[in-house]
Design an enzyme around this catalytic site. Structure first.
Site, PDB file in Angstrom:
ATOM      1  N   LYS A  89     -22.550  97.218   4.395  1.00 34.19           N
ATOM      2  CA  LYS A  89     -21.637  97.597   5.850  1.00 34.19           C
ATOM      3  C   LYS A  89     -21.828  97.263   6.994  1.00 34.19           C
ATOM      4  CE  LYS A  89     -19.263 101.236   5.910  1.00 34.19           C
ATOM      5  NZ  LYS A  89     -18.110 100.737   6.600  1.00 34.19           N
ATOM      6  N   GLN A 110     -25.995  93.862  12.779  1.00 31.54           N
ATOM      7  CA  GLN A 110     -25.829  95.470  12.367  1.00 31.54           C
ATOM      8  C   GLN A 110     -26.252  95.821  10.909  1.00 31.54           C
ATOM      9  OE1 GLN A 110     -21.925  96.132  11.852  1.00 31.54           O
ATOM     10  NE2 GLN A 110     -22.392  97.931  12.144  1.00 31.54           N
ATOM     11  N   LYS A 113     -28.934  98.087  13.483  1.00 32.28           N
ATOM     12  CA  LYS A 113     -27.972  98.986  14.125  1.00 32.28           C
ATOM     13  C   LYS A 113     -27.838 100.403  12.362  1.00 32.28           C
ATOM     14  CE  LYS A 113     -24.291  98.225  15.582  1.00 32.28           C
ATOM     15  NZ  LYS A 113     -22.481  98.179  15.701  1.00 32.28           N
ATOM     16  N   LYS A 125     -20.368  91.741   8.063  1.00 39.33           N
ATOM     17  CA  LYS A 125     -19.697  92.058   9.062  1.00 39.33           C
ATOM     18  C   LYS A 125     -18.770  91.046   7.871  1.00 39.33           C
ATOM     19  CE  LYS A 125     -18.157  93.445  12.872  1.00 39.33           C
ATOM     20  NZ  LYS A 125     -18.624  94.843  13.433  1.00 39.33           N
ATOM     21  N   GLY A 164     -13.388  98.840  10.096  1.00 39.43           N
ATOM     22  CA  GLY A 164     -12.269  98.506  11.184  1.00 39.43           C
ATOM     23  C   GLY A 164     -13.346  97.656  12.554  1.00 39.43           C
ATOM     24  N   ASP A 165     -12.727  96.634  13.200  1.00 44.53           N
ATOM     25  CA  ASP A 165     -13.852  96.282  14.652  1.00 44.53           C
ATOM     26  C   ASP A 165     -12.788  95.773  15.447  1.00 44.53           C
ATOM     27  OD1 ASP A 165     -16.182  95.233  15.302  1.00 44.53           O
ATOM     28  OD2 ASP A 165     -15.112  93.720  15.758  1.00 44.53           O
ATOM     29  N   THR A 209     -16.655 106.303  17.562  1.00 45.66           N
ATOM     30  CA  THR A 209     -17.855 104.866  18.240  1.00 45.66           C
ATOM     31  C   THR A 209     -18.084 105.286  19.629  1.00 45.66           C
ATOM     32  OG1 THR A 209     -17.201 103.143  16.549  1.00 45.66           O
ATOM     33  CG2 THR A 209     -17.855 102.424  18.639  1.00 45.66           C
ATOM     34  N   ASN A 240      -9.874 100.734  20.435  1.00 48.88           N
ATOM     35  CA  ASN A 240     -10.380 101.838  19.848  1.00 48.88           C
ATOM     36  C   ASN A 240     -11.654 102.752  20.664  1.00 48.88           C
ATOM     37  OD1 ASN A 240     -12.835 102.544  17.513  1.00 48.88           O
ATOM     38  ND2 ASN A 240     -10.530 103.707  17.291  1.00 48.88           N
ATOM     39  N   SER A 379     -18.899 106.299   9.979  1.00 49.57           N
ATOM     40  CA  SER A 379     -18.553 105.202   8.264  1.00 49.57           C
ATOM     41  C   SER A 379     -19.772 106.291   7.204  1.00 49.57           C
ATOM     42  CB  SER A 379     -18.646 104.388   8.570  1.00 49.57           C
ATOM     43  OG  SER A 379     -17.217 103.477   9.238  1.00 49.57           O
TER      44      SER A 379
HETATM   45  P1  NDP Z   1      -9.703  96.917  19.819  1.00 48.42           P
HETATM   46  O1  NDP Z   1      -9.263  95.762  18.944  1.00 48.42           O
HETATM   47  O2  NDP Z   1      -9.647  98.554  18.951  1.00 48.42           O
HETATM   48  O3  NDP Z   1     -10.048  96.692  21.739  1.00 48.42           O
HETATM   49  C1  NDP Z   1     -10.172  96.175  21.334  1.00 48.42           C
HETATM   50  C2  NDP Z   1     -10.294  95.689  22.889  1.00 48.42           C
HETATM   51  O4  NDP Z   1     -10.927  94.765  23.966  1.00 48.42           O
HETATM   52  C3  NDP Z   1      -9.033  95.322  23.755  1.00 48.42           C
HETATM   53  O5  NDP Z   1      -8.438  95.502  24.742  1.00 48.42           O
HETATM   54  C4  NDP Z   1      -8.530  93.698  23.741  1.00 48.42           C
HETATM   55  O6  NDP Z   1      -8.019  93.294  25.128  1.00 48.42           O
HETATM   56  C5  NDP Z   1     -10.397  93.488  24.146  1.00 48.42           C
HETATM   57  N1  NDP Z   1     -10.627  92.166  23.984  1.00 48.42           N
HETATM   58  C6  NDP Z   1     -10.592  91.863  22.581  1.00 48.42           C
HETATM   59  N2  NDP Z   1     -11.427  90.244  22.489  1.00 48.42           N
HETATM   60  C7  NDP Z   1     -11.647  90.274  24.246  1.00 48.42           C
HETATM   61  C8  NDP Z   1     -11.976  89.353  25.169  1.00 48.42           C
HETATM   62  N3  NDP Z   1     -12.150  88.147  24.073  1.00 48.42           N
HETATM   63  N4  NDP Z   1     -11.914  89.143  25.876  1.00 48.42           N
HETATM   64  C9  NDP Z   1     -11.457  90.635  26.919  1.00 48.42           C
HETATM   65  N5  NDP Z   1     -10.802  91.715  25.964  1.00 48.42           N
HETATM   66  C10 NDP Z   1     -10.863  91.058  24.843  1.00 48.42           C
HETATM   67  O7  NDP Z   1     -11.597  96.633  18.983  1.00 48.42           O
HETATM   68  P2  NDP Z   1     -12.357  97.942  20.000  1.00 48.42           P
HETATM   69  O8  NDP Z   1     -12.403  99.242  20.659  1.00 48.42           O
HETATM   70  O9  NDP Z   1     -12.769  98.780  17.456  1.00 48.42           O
HETATM   71  O10 NDP Z   1     -13.670  97.220  19.768  1.00 48.42           O
HETATM   72  C11 NDP Z   1     -14.561  97.267  20.957  1.00 48.42           C
HETATM   73  C12 NDP Z   1     -15.769  96.579  20.879  1.00 48.42           C
HETATM   74  O11 NDP Z   1     -16.007  97.688  19.821  1.00 48.42           O
HETATM   75  C13 NDP Z   1     -16.001  94.549  19.882  1.00 48.42           C
HETATM   76  O12 NDP Z   1     -17.308  94.415  20.994  1.00 48.42           O
HETATM   77  C14 NDP Z   1     -16.770  95.833  18.661  1.00 48.42           C
HETATM   78  O13 NDP Z   1     -17.191  95.031  17.696  1.00 48.42           O
HETATM   79  C15 NDP Z   1     -17.403  96.921  19.120  1.00 48.42           C
HETATM   80  N6  NDP Z   1     -17.793  98.101  17.986  1.00 48.42           N
HETATM   81  C16 NDP Z   1     -16.515  99.164  17.469  1.00 48.42           C
HETATM   82  C17 NDP Z   1     -16.568  99.728  16.714  1.00 48.42           C
HETATM   83  C18 NDP Z   1     -15.410  99.961  15.505  1.00 48.42           C
HETATM   84  O14 NDP Z   1     -15.896 101.519  15.405  1.00 48.42           O
HETATM   85  N7  NDP Z   1     -14.260  99.987  15.876  1.00 48.42           N
HETATM   86  C19 NDP Z   1     -17.829 100.108  16.227  1.00 48.42           C
HETATM   87  C20 NDP Z   1     -18.797  99.728  16.786  1.00 48.42           C
HETATM   88  C21 NDP Z   1     -18.571  98.624  17.899  1.00 48.42           C
HETATM   89  P3  NDP Z   1      -6.542  92.706  23.768  1.00 48.42           P
HETATM   90  O15 NDP Z   1      -6.008  92.917  23.323  1.00 48.42           O
HETATM   91  O16 NDP Z   1      -6.133  92.055  25.387  1.00 48.42           O
HETATM   92  O17 NDP Z   1      -7.330  91.608  22.982  1.00 48.42           O
HETATM   93  O1  2IT Z   2     -19.826  96.979  14.408  1.00 51.70           O
HETATM   94  C1  2IT Z   2     -19.485  97.938  14.139  1.00 51.70           C
HETATM   95  O2  2IT Z   2     -20.128  98.729  14.079  1.00 51.70           O
HETATM   96  C2  2IT Z   2     -18.291  98.063  13.743  1.00 51.70           C
HETATM   97  N1  2IT Z   2     -17.357  97.891  13.710  1.00 51.70           N
HETATM   98  C3  2IT Z   2     -17.972  99.306  12.867  1.00 51.70           C
HETATM   99  C4  2IT Z   2     -18.927  99.697  11.333  1.00 51.70           C
HETATM  100  C5  2IT Z   2     -18.201 100.225  10.177  1.00 51.70           C
HETATM  101  O3  2IT Z   2     -18.460  99.636   8.746  1.00 51.70           O
HETATM  102  O4  2IT Z   2     -17.922 101.649  10.398  1.00 51.70           O
END
Ligand code: NDP
Ligand code: 2IT
Length: 447
Positions: A89, A110, A113, A125, A164-165, A209, A240, A379
């Site tokens: 997952k 992961q 976690k 992943k 997603g991520d 998240t 997100n 999830s």
């Molecule tokens: P999104 O794609 O929705 O948003 C990512 C954000 O981070 C955007 O604002 C993006 O800016 C910025 N970003 C991405 N890469 C970079 C970089 N190299 N330098 C600076 N800014 C950056 O992703 P999420 O919100 O889903 O994910 C954000 C973080 O949370 C990640 O680390 C992800 O692994 C983690 N995460 C997400 C989960 C989920 O359920 N979605 C669960 C647990 C953790 P820009 O648009 O300019 O790229």
């Molecule tokens: O980093 C993470 O935990 C996620 N991007 C969510 C993974 C998931 O399967 O919901």
């Protein structure tokens, strides 16, 4: 040389071009020293050697046609790291920086976690070096269809469940699921999570998240008799995780004064209220614009091109963008400016030396694999609803999310205390996640 050092040296020697993977393993193994000393069964069963080698890695070509009819090619990946306690997952990341080492770090994290969530999920992943930014909806759809045409044979509700991520949100999950359903000729809802509610998604999954990272912060603050009320909060990212974290922190009485993207940071001293957050959501999720446009709309806010939010004084910091976004210098600046809490929405956002700075200053530091586990936890709840063919209410899912975040905080806190380092959530989360997975591996024999 200890057992931990031997395995760590081998991992370092074998993966020289994968610094993020080595970083993640080093941090976890550092926490595990007292456990493997206390419990010889882990060395006897070769747990550390086996834990650092993924069960399986799938790498494939993704060919697709752009709107001009030109052939494009990207790399697709899925790292199925460990399924000792449940089906693989973990999310999919679409970003130009994606390569095998990045996905190995993310899938390794992961494993622990997912174990902490209390739900039966292994660690995985995947993703691609495809960048959805700047591509039309049709191009993104064709890319997702081509990606799934290869990936579909390796996933399933009891095999491996992607989500997603970064760069993969509701739009991408929709296109991926559409192609998966078409190839399988079956509505296997439980193969992907993060689906829209109308076709098998869970309420609160989009929020999970950001909300979970907020709940974890509340739990940490409560140990000092404090709360988020009236706290000045800095947030990085505007995707997100950042969006729903800002929503919940604001509802709890905190004031979020920043958001960012890879181009820069906006600083709004008045705070990002519900109306301004709605603007960010439309800007990012519909128009797919840049965060700098916030300052044009709200002139009291400043746009700091190329900057991160960490020089802005705050009580609490919430990194919600990407790995290693808080350097050692950033950590020192945060502490010098009075920051008392860091709760990580992003995965591994703090450089190792930065973690040391926070811990030395007694900052309440919630590491990613504990603080952001709410996303994958919901999830897991989406998978549970899919297998029962029913939907739970918002209240029910949010209640379960709160309970899970409470239990993660409790197990991390009590495990750290058991090992003589009360308040060290890194130690507690790594050890508690490890023990669950390692004991399952021992039960299941050498495989
Ligand atoms: P999104 O794609 O929705 O948003 C990512 C954000 O981070 C955007 O604002 C993006 O800016 C910025 N970003 C991405 N890469 C970079 C970089 N190299 N330098 C600076 N800014 C950056 O992703 P999420 O919100 O889903 O994910 C954000 C973080 O949370 C990640 O680390 C992800 O692994 C983690 N995460 C997400 C989960 C989920 O359920 N979605 C669960 C647990 C953790 P820009 O648009 O300019 O790229
Ligand atoms: O980093 C993470 O935990 C996620 N991007 C969510 C993974 C998931 O399967 O919901």
């Amino acid at each position: 040389m200890t057992y931990v050092d031997d395995v760590l040296n081998e991992v370092t020697a074998l993966n020289p071009a994968q610094p993020e993977f080595i970083q993640a393993v080093t941090e976890v193994f550092h926490s595990l020293r007292p456990v493997v000393e206390r419990e010889p069964k882990y060395q006897k069963n070769g747990i550390l050697e086996r834990l650092v080698v993924p069960d399986r890695i799938i790498i494939f070509r993704v060919g697709w046609l752009d709107d001009a009819g030109r052939f494009r090619v990207n790399r697709g990946y899925r790292v199925q790291f460990n399924n000792a306690i449940g089906p693989y997952k973990g999310g999919l990341r679409f970003h130009p920086s994606v390569y095998l080492g990045l996905l190995k770090f993310l899938s390794f994290e992961q494993i622990f976690k997912n174990a902490l969530t209390t739900l039966p999920m292994g660690g995985a992943k995947g993703g691609s070096d495809f960048d959805p930014k700047g591509h039309s909806d049709n191009e993104v759809m064709r890319f997702c269809q081509s990606f799934m045409t290869e990936l579909f044979r390796y996933i399933g509700p009891d095999t491996d469940v992607p989500a997603g991520d970064i760069g993969v949100g509701g739009r991408e999950v929709g296109y991926l699921f559409g192609q998966y359903k078409r190839i399988c000729n079956e509505f296997r809802a439980g193969t992907l999570t993060g689906k829209a509610f109308a076709w098998g998604g869970s309420l609160i999954r989009p929020e999970a998240t950001g909300y979970g990272t907020t709940y974890f912060a509340q739990e940490m603050l409560a140990t000092r008799g404090e709360s988020l009320k009236s706290k000045i909060c800095t947030v990085s990212g505007s995707g997100n995780v950042a969006q729903y974290l800002i929503e919940r922190v604001t509802q709890f009485g905190g004031k979020c004064v920043t958001a960012s993207d890879s181009s820069g940071t906006i600083h709004d001293p008045d705070g990002i209220d519900a109306e301004k957050l709605a603007f960010i959501m439309e800007l990012k999720n519909e128009k797919r614009g840049r965060i700098g446009e916030y300052a044009a709309k709200y002139p009291k806010a400043k746009y700091l091109a190329g900057a991160k939010p960490w020089a802005i004084p705050c009580d609490c910091a919430f990194p919600c963008a990407t790995q290693n976004e808080i350097s050692v210098e950033d950590a020192k600046t945060l502490v010098a400016n009075g920051c008392k809490l860091v709760s990580e929405g992003a995965n591994m956002p703090t450089e190792p030396g930065g973690v040391d700075v926070f811990q030395a200053a007694k900052v309440l530091y919630g590491p990613a694999k504990a603080a952001n586990a709410g996303g994958v936890a919901v999830s897991g709840l989406e998978m549970a609803q899919n297998s029962q063919h029913l939907f739970w209410s918002r209240e029910e899912v949010d209640h379960r999310l709160r309970e899970i975040m409470h239990s993660i905080h409790e197990v991390a806190r009590s495990t750290a205390a058991e090992y003589g380092d009360e308040g060290n959530y890194v130690l507690g989360a790594n050890v508690a996640g490890f023990i669950k997975v390692a004991d399952a591996m021992i039960d299941q024999g050498i495989v």
